[in-house]
Scaffold this active site. Structure first.
Site, short mmCIF file in Angstrom:
data_model
loop_
_atom_site.label_atom_id
_atom_site.label_comp_id
_atom_site.label_asym_id
_atom_site.label_seq_id
_atom_site.Cartn_x
_atom_site.Cartn_y
_atom_site.Cartn_z
N SER A 133 126.10 39.43 -14.81
CA SER A 133 126.00 38.37 -13.80
C SER A 133 125.33 38.88 -12.54
O SER A 133 125.45 40.05 -12.17
CB SER A 133 127.42 37.91 -13.47
OG SER A 133 127.43 37.17 -12.28
N SER B 157 140.79 30.85 -26.19
CA SER B 157 141.72 30.87 -25.06
C SER B 157 141.24 29.96 -23.94
O SER B 157 142.00 29.54 -23.09
CB SER B 157 141.89 32.30 -24.54
OG SER B 157 140.69 32.75 -23.95
N LYS C 37 132.25 43.15 -14.69
CA LYS C 37 130.83 43.03 -15.08
C LYS C 37 130.12 44.37 -14.83
O LYS C 37 129.36 44.84 -15.66
CB LYS C 37 130.15 41.90 -14.32
CG LYS C 37 130.62 40.50 -14.71
CD LYS C 37 130.26 40.17 -16.14
CE LYS C 37 130.83 38.86 -16.62
NZ LYS C 37 130.84 38.69 -18.09
N ASP D 293 131.93 33.66 -0.74
CA ASP D 293 130.59 33.18 -1.10
C ASP D 293 129.50 33.96 -0.37
O ASP D 293 129.61 34.22 0.83
CB ASP D 293 130.43 31.70 -0.74
CG ASP D 293 130.94 30.79 -1.84
OD1 ASP D 293 131.08 31.26 -2.99
OD2 ASP D 293 131.20 29.60 -1.55
N TYR E 160 136.95 40.38 -11.38
CA TYR E 160 135.99 39.79 -12.32
C TYR E 160 134.63 40.47 -12.16
O TYR E 160 134.03 40.95 -13.13
CB TYR E 160 135.86 38.28 -12.08
CG TYR E 160 134.58 37.71 -12.64
CD1 TYR E 160 134.45 37.50 -14.01
CD2 TYR E 160 133.48 37.44 -11.81
CE1 TYR E 160 133.25 37.01 -14.52
CE2 TYR E 160 132.30 36.96 -12.33
CZ TYR E 160 132.18 36.75 -13.69
OH TYR E 160 131.01 36.30 -14.20
N ILE F 200 128.36 29.02 -22.79
CA ILE F 200 127.08 29.71 -22.99
C ILE F 200 126.93 30.11 -24.46
O ILE F 200 125.87 29.93 -25.06
CB ILE F 200 126.96 30.95 -22.06
CG1 ILE F 200 127.12 30.51 -20.59
CG2 ILE F 200 125.61 31.63 -22.25
CD1 ILE F 200 126.99 31.63 -19.58
N1 UDP Z 1 130.24 24.92 -4.14
C1 UDP Z 1 130.59 23.83 -3.36
N2 UDP Z 1 131.61 23.03 -3.78
C2 UDP Z 1 132.28 23.24 -4.95
C3 UDP Z 1 131.90 24.35 -5.76
C4 UDP Z 1 130.88 25.17 -5.32
O1 UDP Z 1 130.02 23.62 -2.29
O2 UDP Z 1 133.20 22.47 -5.29
C5 UDP Z 1 129.15 25.81 -3.70
C6 UDP Z 1 129.57 27.25 -3.50
O3 UDP Z 1 130.07 27.42 -2.21
C7 UDP Z 1 128.24 27.98 -3.75
C8 UDP Z 1 127.53 27.11 -4.77
O4 UDP Z 1 128.16 25.83 -4.71
O5 UDP Z 1 127.48 28.01 -2.58
C9 UDP Z 1 127.63 27.63 -6.19
O6 UDP Z 1 128.98 27.88 -6.48
P1 UDP Z 1 129.50 28.16 -7.95
O7 UDP Z 1 131.00 28.35 -7.87
O8 UDP Z 1 129.03 27.11 -8.89
O9 UDP Z 1 128.78 29.52 -8.38
P2 UDP Z 1 128.73 30.97 -7.65
O10 UDP Z 1 127.38 31.07 -7.04
O11 UDP Z 1 129.85 31.03 -6.68
O12 UDP Z 1 128.89 31.90 -8.79
#
Ligand code: UDP
Length: 345
Positions: free
Chosen positions: A127, A36, A156, A305, A152, A14
């Site tokens: 976030s 890093s 934030k 999630d 994490y 970013i």
């Molecule tokens: N996701 C997925 N497969 C992957 C990585 C992510 O299906 O290999 C899905 C995850 O379950 C979520 C969405 O993609 O519903 C976005 O995930 P990401 O980790 O990119 O961002 P988050 O919303 O978790 O910050």
């Protein structure tokens, strides 16, 4: 005289896109990064895109207060955009001390140095994770934050609160700190030049890098985590914000701070598109726009999630005069162009 913006974590995904947009908008940029979680690829890309090869670069760790003070002594900083932080949710659960130390200490050091150098405008990279599993969608900036589910996420929330408190405490003093927290939804894609983009180390956690790495053959198969959610196609809904649009939101926020247009000393804005997109839809659009078939399978839900989250973007639209513009198709084409660029290197 152009104003100078310190971008901590400026060599990352970013930070590099934000640096480009700042320079293109006439700001001087100073980059600080401890490297890093990245190499010089994106910083070199920033120089190429902007044609500016004398961007001051400090390879320092913001957790080292002396180094931060030295930077502030040497450069006249008008605003700071603070990205320098660890960002892997799973890793933060396994290594909470490392996450709290890094993410909190680096921000405290930036704030203290800013305060002691006559004050500063500070933009914190927050976030949508602070909203957790919100019930009322889309989320506005007034939607209550929920207790974080990872260290994490907690860093934030804590950094938002630290910024709010520092703004309050310094009001009317010699070292006034003003602050904006931008709450990002899901940043994806790459610069249209394909010279900068996301460079995940190891197996990507995020959806789009996993998709592009699968398409290029680095990964065998994408797992779509869960297709039994209470959504139309059973997969999770997110608000995917194009990285260049996201970067432009930072320029708008910095301009608001520097031009004295803030309504409060501390402000918060959601940065998203306002449009929910399912994981399955994203995969389908990626295949269509790039003319390829992706190897994917449905897999069990990923712990932690949330089912659905997307932004109410009206405040950012109205107050920052900013809105997401790049169509999802273009963003996903840019993500693929970046992956191919990496493969050719
Ligand atoms: N996701 C997925 N497969 C992957 C990585 C992510 O299906 O290999 C899905 C995850 O379950 C979520 C969405 O993609 O519903 C976005 O995930 P990401 O980790 O990119 O961002 P988050 O919303 O978790 O910050």
């Amino acid at each position: 005289m152009s104003k100078t913006v310190l971008v901590s974590g400026g060599a990352g995904y970013i930070g590099s896109h934000v640096s480009v947009e700042l320079i293109n908008s006439g700001y001087n940029v100073v980059v600080a990064d401890n490297m890093s979680n990245c190499d010089m690829t994106c910083f070199e890309g920033v120089k190429k895109i902007t044609g500016k090869d004398d961007i001051p670069f400090y390879q320092i760790d913001c957790c080292d207060y002396e180094s931060v003070v030295k930077l502030f002594d040497e450069q006249k900083i008008d605003a700071v955009i603070h990205f320098a932080a660890y960002k892997a949710v799973g890793e933060s659960v396994a290594q909470p001390i490392m996450y709290y130390r890094n993410n909190l200490v680096s921000f405290l050091n930036i704030l203290e140095a800013a305060k002691n150098h006559g004050g500063c405008n500070v933009l914190f990279s927050s976030s949508a994770t602070v909203y957790g599993e919100a019930q009322d969608l889309p989320v506005t900036e007034q939607t209550p934050r929920l207790p974080a589910t990872s260290p994490y996420g907690n860093t934030k929330q804590m950094c938002e609160d630290i910024l709010r408190d520092v703004v309050k405490a310094t009001a009317g003093s010699e070292g006034v700190v003003k602050g904006i927290a931008l709450r990002y939804f899901n940043p994806i894609g790459a610069h249209p030049s394909a010279l900068i983009g996301e460079l995940p180390r190891g197996v990507p956690n995020n959806l789009v890098p996993f998709i592009t790495q699968t398409a290029v053959g680095k990964r065998e198969c994408l797992s779509i985590f869960g297709n039994d959610y209470p959504t139309e196609d059973g997969t999770c809904l997110r608000d995917y914000i194009d990285i260049v649009d996201l970067a432009k939101a930072h320029v708008a926020a910095v301009a608001r701070m520097l031009d004295d247009r803030m309504k409060e000393g501390y402000e918060i804005f959601n940065v998203g598109t306002g449009r929910p997109v399912s994981v399955y839809e994203l995969v389908t659009v990626f295949e269509k726009v790039n003319g390829l078939k992706l190897n994917y399978k449905f897999a069990p839900r990923r712990p932690g999630d949330v089912v659905a989250i997307w932004a109410d973007t009206r405040l950012a639209n109205e107050e920052l005069g900013w809105q997401a513009e790049r169509p999802l198709e273009e963003t996903l084409a840019s993500a693929w162009a970046w992956e191919k660029h990496l493969a050719e290197k």
